[in-house]
Design a protein around this motif. Structure first.
Motif, PDB file in Angstrom:
ATOM      1  N   VAL A 100       6.182   1.774 -11.903  1.00  0.00           N
ATOM      2  CA  VAL A 100       4.998   1.815 -11.038  1.00  0.00           C
ATOM      3  C   VAL A 100       3.975   0.784 -11.509  1.00  0.00           C
ATOM      4  N   SER A 101       3.578  -0.100 -10.603  1.00  0.00           N
ATOM      5  CA  SER A 101       2.557  -1.093 -10.915  1.00  0.00           C
ATOM      6  C   SER A 101       1.382  -0.942  -9.944  1.00  0.00           C
ATOM      7  N   THR A 102       0.585  -1.990  -9.786  1.00  0.00           N
ATOM      8  CA  THR A 102      -0.714  -1.829  -9.144  1.00  0.00           C
ATOM      9  C   THR A 102      -1.128  -3.030  -8.301  1.00  0.00           C
ATOM     10  N   ASP A 103      -2.007  -2.779  -7.364  1.00  0.00           N
ATOM     11  CA  ASP A 103      -2.637  -3.840  -6.588  1.00  0.00           C
ATOM     12  C   ASP A 103      -3.516  -4.744  -7.445  1.00  0.00           C
ATOM     13  N   TYR A 104      -3.904  -4.296  -8.624  1.00  0.00           N
ATOM     14  CA  TYR A 104      -4.796  -5.074  -9.495  1.00  0.00           C
ATOM     15  C   TYR A 104      -4.145  -6.348 -10.037  1.00  0.00           C
ATOM     16  N   VAL A 105      -2.857  -6.547  -9.777  1.00  0.00           N
ATOM     17  CA  VAL A 105      -2.246  -7.826 -10.177  1.00  0.00           C
ATOM     18  C   VAL A 105      -2.705  -8.955  -9.260  1.00  0.00           C
ATOM     19  N   PHE A 106      -3.292  -8.602  -8.098  1.00  0.00           N
ATOM     20  CA  PHE A 106      -3.775  -9.608  -7.154  1.00  0.00           C
ATOM     21  C   PHE A 106      -5.282  -9.825  -7.327  1.00  0.00           C
ATOM     22  N   PRO A 107      -5.767 -11.014  -6.968  1.00  0.00           N
ATOM     23  CA  PRO A 107      -7.202 -11.273  -7.097  1.00  0.00           C
ATOM     24  C   PRO A 107      -8.038 -10.645  -5.981  1.00  0.00           C
ATOM     25  N   GLY A 108      -7.385 -10.266  -4.884  1.00  0.00           N
ATOM     26  CA  GLY A 108      -8.116  -9.611  -3.795  1.00  0.00           C
ATOM     27  C   GLY A 108      -9.095 -10.527  -3.088  1.00  0.00           C
ATOM     28  N   ASP A 109      -8.840 -11.833  -3.105  1.00  0.00           N
ATOM     29  CA  ASP A 109      -9.828 -12.797  -2.633  1.00  0.00           C
ATOM     30  C   ASP A 109      -9.541 -13.372  -1.257  1.00  0.00           C
ATOM     31  N   ARG A 110      -8.705 -12.709  -0.476  1.00  0.00           N
ATOM     32  CA  ARG A 110      -8.464 -13.181   0.896  1.00  0.00           C
ATOM     33  C   ARG A 110      -8.199 -11.992   1.801  1.00  0.00           C
ATOM     34  N   ASP A 111      -8.206 -12.243   3.110  1.00  0.00           N
ATOM     35  CA  ASP A 111      -7.949 -11.190   4.085  1.00  0.00           C
ATOM     36  C   ASP A 111      -6.445 -10.990   4.257  1.00  0.00           C
TER      37      ASP A 111
END
Length: 300
Positions: A100-111
């Motif tokens: 199990v991993s997480t969305d936090y691996v992404f920077p979240g900087d785009r739509d």
């Protein structure tokens, strides 16, 4: 009986994996911190060698996102080195691992939704340590499924739903961040998806390995999530305060949160036929457990 070693047995996902109705002949053995120290690679190897496990589900993690910023070594030990030890032991035993991993691996900087092969760029220690765990699992055990998830909630442990209900019972109004988008995830629904992947990988050597995303379906933000919690809570006689939207800047935290945590489900639908249900429906099941069914259902 085919037994599955599950780490993080006292967490939300581990609890639901233990509660999940596995196929006949399958059993989840959910290990807590008292049963297995994830900071001890020797203990991990010994536990995997202890019996002929059918598979491993690596659900244990260091999830204190803000604390991780100052507790770097522990976060990396639990989130990266422990999965490395589990994956190496799984490969040595000839069994698959589901991590199990997480969305936090992404920077979240785009739509838009993040795809499984989008470039990763974690914003803090928690995301970086979880990415380290992903890399360790990929390189140590070819038969794997890495499942990124986000905004996990349930009737157990500490999570946003339970916090909102607790705080909402004492206050007439709340202020909740409205500029971070994502999809809530029922721990029970995630556990069902993890169990499906586990059984498939264990029973079929040709089953697709890889990285997948799982959350419940549909976008929202934390403010919208809170409003829906209280809308459904009111129908069950629970708290229903008003919710005021605020920005992330109004609520500073040690760790930076991704502004966009929406995860695409295309890969898990394509490879394994897993189609998440809507988050509002999943939330209803959690509130049924915490507050009871809506009043109209009780009198019907």
């Amino acid at each position: 009986m085919k037994q599955v070693l599950v780490t993080g047995g006292s967490g939300q996902v581990g609890t639901e994996l233990a509660r999940h109705r596995w196929p006949e002949g399958w059993e989840a053995v959910a290990l807590t911190r008292a049963d297995l120290d994830l900071g001890d690679p020797v203990a991990i190897a010994a536990k995997v060698a202890e019996r002929p496990w059918a598979a491993i589900v690596s659900a244990g993690a260091y999830t204190a996102v803000d604390k991780a910023e100052s507790d770097v070594v522990t976060a990396w030990a639990v989130n990266a080195l422990a999965p490395a030890a589990l994956a190496a032991a799984a490969h040595g035993a000839g069994i698959p691992i589901v991590h199990v991993s997480t969305d936090y691996v992404f920077p979240g900087d785009r739509d838009g939704e993040w795809e499984v092969d989008d470039a990763v760029a974690p914003l803090g220690v928690y995301g970086a340590s979880k990415l380290g765990g992903e890399l360790a699992v990929r390189t140590a055990c070819p038969r794997h499924a890495i499942v990124r998830t986000a905004w996990v909630v349930s009737a157990h442990g500490n999570n946003f739903v339970k916090t909102m209900l607790r705080v909402g019972a004492d206050r007439p109004s709340l202020r909740v961040v409205a500029d971070q988008r994502g999809s809530p995830t029922s721990a029970a629904d995630l556990a069902a998806a993890l169990a499906t992947l586990t059984v498939r990988l264990a029973d079929d050597p040709a089953a697709a390995s890889g990285t997948y995303h799982f959350s419940n379906a549909g976008p929202t933000d934390w403010h919208g999530f809170a409003e829906e919690i209280f809308r459904q809570s009111a129908a069950r006689g629970g708290p229903s305060p008003t919710v005021e939207p605020i920005t992330t800047a109004d609520y500073p935290t040690p760790a930076t949160r991704p502004a966009n945590s929406l995860l695409s489900h295309r890969a898990i639908e394509r490879d394994h036929g897993i189609q998440p249900r809507g988050w509002q429906t999943a939330l209803g099941d959690i509130l049924d457990e915490l507050l009871g069914t809506p009043h109209q259902e009780k009198t019907a």
